[in-house]
Write a protein that holds these residues in place. Structure first.
Motif, PDB file in Angstrom:
ATOM      1  N   ARG A 107     -15.377  -1.696  13.272  1.00 10.09           N
ATOM      2  CA  ARG A 107     -15.104  -2.690  14.665  1.00 10.09           C
ATOM      3  C   ARG A 107     -16.129  -3.423  15.064  1.00 10.09           C
ATOM      4  O   ARG A 107     -17.426  -2.779  14.695  1.00 10.09           O
ATOM      5  N   HIS A 129     -10.565  -8.426  17.605  1.00  5.18           N
ATOM      6  CA  HIS A 129      -9.197  -8.771  18.136  1.00  5.18           C
ATOM      7  C   HIS A 129      -8.369  -7.669  18.092  1.00  5.18           C
ATOM      8  O   HIS A 129      -7.377  -7.539  18.801  1.00  5.18           O
ATOM      9  N   GLY A 164      -9.275  -4.691  20.162  1.00  5.78           N
ATOM     10  CA  GLY A 164      -9.273  -4.538  21.600  1.00  5.78           C
ATOM     11  C   GLY A 164      -9.444  -2.919  21.626  1.00  5.78           C
ATOM     12  O   GLY A 164      -9.626  -2.003  20.593  1.00  5.78           O
ATOM     13  N   ASN A 165      -9.193  -2.396  22.856  1.00  7.07           N
ATOM     14  CA  ASN A 165      -9.470  -0.984  23.287  1.00  7.07           C
ATOM     15  C   ASN A 165      -8.139  -0.329  22.744  1.00  7.07           C
ATOM     16  O   ASN A 165      -6.974  -0.266  22.898  1.00  7.07           O
ATOM     17  N   GLY A 220     -16.074  -6.826  20.954  1.00  3.27           N
ATOM     18  CA  GLY A 220     -15.068  -7.918  21.345  1.00  3.27           C
ATOM     19  C   GLY A 220     -14.120  -8.407  20.204  1.00  3.27           C
ATOM     20  O   GLY A 220     -13.511  -9.389  20.181  1.00  3.27           O
TER      21      GLY A 220
END
Length: 163
Positions: A110, A115, A117-118, A113
């Motif tokens: 990871r 693609h 996301g959280n 920012g």
């Protein structure tokens, strides 16, 4: 528990080299490869060579060897790609979106920012009562399994609201 191989299992075919894969690691008990549709650059799957359908059926010895391989590959990904972080994910059962029923650990590098996301935390927290109820049910189940009476249910199914 682990079985040798299942003929129609895609990951068993990879572990016996009857199907191609972009291998990045192999030991006597485990292997790691890039999935056909990686979620991120460096996304890697780690599997035991023996067939184990999911986390619930994973034995301690096979699990330890699988985790040893995952740690080794995760550190190689960190060295090779310098991600900001890493997700380690497994899915057990169709409700958890398991699509290949041979346990596999996803190592997903990871970057801030990216693609993806959280993933966590949820947008709305659970109530304290729900958290306490779930914790109690899990504690009871751990005690039952530790005492060797894994077939006895300490709570009735549905006592804890999981939705």
């Amino acid at each position: 528990m682990a079985q040798a191989h299942i003929p129609d299992c895609e990951f068993c075919k990879i572990s016996t080299k009857d199907a191609p894969a972009e291998l990045v690691f192999e030991s006597d008990h485990a292997m790691a490869f890039i999935p056909l549709r990686p979620a991120a650059v460096g996304h890697t799957l780690v599997i035991p060579k023996a067939h184990v359908p999911n986390l619930y059926e994973l034995g301690v010895d096979t699990g330890a060897r699988l985790m040893e391989a995952a740690i080794r590959v995760a550190n190689a990904i960190k060295e090779a790609l310098s991600p900001d972080g890493m997700n380690l994910i497994t899915s057990a059962g169709s409700a958890a979106t398991q699509t290949i029923f041979h346990i596999h650990l996803h190592l997903v590098p990871r970057w801030h920012g990216d693609h993806i996301g959280n993933l966590w935390p949820p947008s709305e927290p659970w109530s304290e009562a729900t958290t306490e109820g779930v914790a109690g049910a899990i504690r009871d189940a751990v005690v039952m399994r530790s005492s060797g009476d894994a077939n006895q249910r300490p709570h009735k199914k549905g006592e804890v609201d999981h939705k």
